[in-house]
Design an enzyme around this catalytic site. Structure first.
Site, PDB file in Angstrom:
ATOM      1  N   SER A 216      85.916  -7.559  12.001  1.00 54.99           N
ATOM      2  CA  SER A 216      85.680  -8.988  11.896  1.00 54.99           C
ATOM      3  C   SER A 216      84.175  -9.269  11.786  1.00 54.99           C
ATOM      4  O   SER A 216      83.521  -8.739  10.890  1.00 54.99           O
ATOM      5  CB  SER A 216      86.317  -9.709  13.086  1.00 54.99           C
ATOM      6  OG  SER A 216      86.342 -11.101  12.883  1.00 54.99           O
TER       7      SER A 216
ATOM      8  N   GLY B 201      84.133 -11.255  16.948  1.00 56.18           N
ATOM      9  CA  GLY B 201      84.110 -12.469  17.759  1.00 56.18           C
ATOM     10  C   GLY B 201      83.394 -13.626  17.078  1.00 56.18           C
ATOM     11  O   GLY B 201      82.841 -14.500  17.759  1.00 56.18           O
TER      12      GLY B 201
END
Length: 532
Positions: A227, A145
């Site tokens: 991520s 995120g």
């Protein structure tokens, strides 16, 4: 194994002080955070967060990071209270920057999840047979995120399927994000900057202290992230060089990167004025003012048209170091097996709407490269095709190459590298998406959309879950047929191309390839800029 079963009515009586009930039999785990009352379903026990009887939210691993504890290192919560852990706690305050807010929220926050500054929850799923057959391997999941949003309670991260199918204990966590977790404020420099990373470290300590209570083996922990969660894993490897609280690591679309050592406090200064803290100079008075601002007011500004993006890490030489590749080569990082890779189309999500190569390069890299330099390393591609390739390579693929090469050069032999290439029609949620950033996650967790998934996607989910759990169970052995340990260069077929050309079975999902098939632009241009 400390999990035991107790009548739900007894638990209810202990927590709420009522009697005379008849209820289900529920699992109980005794931890440093209290006596946790969970739930059981289809052979899996789950413990999903904590709500106390006073309606004050508390976490399984840390005290509330609010008020005086805002922007302070996390403090462990030690308790012997009986606690209900049958429902998720709220997510940390989320930031979806205004310019791309509708698009990103549609992909990653629909429907919106509850948010609260009091958010340091973790969740555990464990096979029910761990009661009698403990010492299970453990997966600790760190969400992505951009260090701005994300949560351990996102439905795609539900650990039930993995626990049920592979006998592994799954832990998902929250950590502070955006200005709450990565503020880059002058008053906080250097010790209180990368607070979200400190939250992650405290989680790993909690797992070491408590995972045996759920049938997990603290010596068989694998940290896994995607991520920004993968970049978090890379940073965890950097700072746990001695007796790491994990045995192995998996990094999906994120790796260590060289970091500028000089912080930039400008965004925090603008934020302070925007929320009404107008002291002339940074210092204790301004910090006290900022700690008194309601989280809801901060959230409104973060997600409004004037909000600035927060999520930059600060070099403090404790949680973040400026020179990750040199530290790896010098054996100053955790020396554990790693599995690391990127998605074939990791860049498409981030360049939606970008059509001019020169403008795109200026926004991403300033004046570091010219259009002609970039075109030269992507021969045969149009400018429009080059844009997502550049983002993929600079942010994800080239850092993975630098990381794996550094580990191999340091003498770590159990290094497995991949590129994921599966494209399914039901996942094409924006133009030219391809095998876009994060699309491997529901396949690994088994949380794909069963109403839209094709037979190939269902099979690949089983395959990907098997690969990941094979590595978690034995990170020193190839997790799939034909997948060699990584060796840099073009002389060996040691880069695993996963699920290209429709191959989705465990015995054919790996297409062994030379690293140079993907790494040419990295070797010829980007690596010199990334390893500074």
């Amino acid at each position: 194994m400390a999990v035991r079963f107790l009548s739900a009515c007894i638990v209810t009586a202990l927590i709420f002080g009522i009697s005379g009930c008849v209820g289900l039999v529920l699992p109980i785990a005794t931890t440093t955070s209290g006596v946790l009352h969970g739930s059981a379903q289809d052979g899996v026990l789950s413990f999903k967060g904590i709500v106390s009887t006073t309606q004050r939210l508390t976490r399984p691993y840390a005290r509330s990071p609010i008020g005086a504890l805002r922007w302070e290192p996390p403090q462990p919560l030690l308790s012997n209270e009986v606690r209900n852990t049958t429902a998720f706690g709220p997510s940390c305050i989320q930031q979806f920057t205004f310019a791309t807010q509708a698009f990103i929220e549609r992909l990653f926050n629909t429907p919106p999840l509850p948010e609260n500054e009091d958010c340091l929850f973790l969740n555990v799923w464990t096979p029910q047979d761990a009661i009698n057959v403990p010492n299970k391997p453990v997966l600790v999941w760190i969400h992505g995120g951009s260090l701005q949003f994300g949560s351990g309670r996102v439905p795609e991260y539900n650990g039930m399927n993995i626990a049920q199918n592979h006998g592994i204990v799954v832990v998902t966590i929250n950590y502070r994000t955006n200005v709450f977790g990565f503020p880059e404020g002058e008053e906080l420099f250097p010790n209180n900057e990368n607070l979200g990373y400190m939250d992650q470290d405290l989680t790993l300590k909690w797992v070491q202290d408590n995972i045996a209570a759920f049938g997990g083996n603290p010596e068989l922990v694998t940290i896994v992230g995607e991520s920004a969660g993968s970049q978090s894993v890379a940073q965890i490897l950097q700072r746990h060089s001695v007796n790491p609280p994990f045995r192995a690591a998996i990094m999906e679309s994120g790796a260590a990167s060289s970091t500028i050592s000089t912080p930039n406090f400008t965004s925090f200064d603008i934020f302070a004025k925007a929320v009404g803290c107008n002291q002339a100079f940074p210092g204790p008075e301004r910090l006290a003012c900022l700690k008194s601002v309601p989280a809801s007011q901060i959230s409104t500004w973060l997600n409004g048209p004037s909000g600035l993006g927060f999520g930059n890490v600060v070099v403090d030489n404790v949680t973040v170091f400026p020179d990750p590749y040199q530290r790896i080569k010098a054996n100053k990082t955790a020396r554990v097996p790693i599995l690391i890779g990127a998605n074939q189309d990791d860049g498409t999500l981030f360049v939606v709407g970008d059509t001019d190569l020169a403008t795109f390069l200026q926004g991403l890299l300033g004046s570091l490269v010219t259009v002609d330099q970039v075109r030269a390393v992507y021969p045969g591609f149009t400018d429009l095709e080059i844009i997502p390739l550049v983002f993929r390579d600079v942010v994800f693929l080239c850092p993975a190459e630098l990381t794996t090469t550094s580990y191999v050069q340091s003498g770590i032999t159990s290094v497995f590298r991949y590129v994921y290439g599966a494209v399914f029609a039901d996942l094409q949620l924006f133009p030219n998406a391809g095998a876009w950033h994060s699309t491997e996650i529901p396949e690994i967790f088994g949380t794909f959309n069963i109403t839209t998934a094709s037979g190939l996607e269902r099979t690949l989910s089983t395959t990907m879950q098997s690969i990941w759990t094979n590595f978690i169970k034995d990170p020193f052995t190839s997790p799939a047929l034909k997948w060699q340990k990584f060796v840099p260069g073009n002389n060996t077929l040691s880069l695993a191309r996963l699920a290209f050309t429709g191959n989705v079975e465990l015995d054919n999902v790996v297409q062994p390839s030379p690293a140079g098939l993907d790494d040419g632009p990295c070797d010829n241009l980007w690596n010199a800029l990334l390893d500074f």
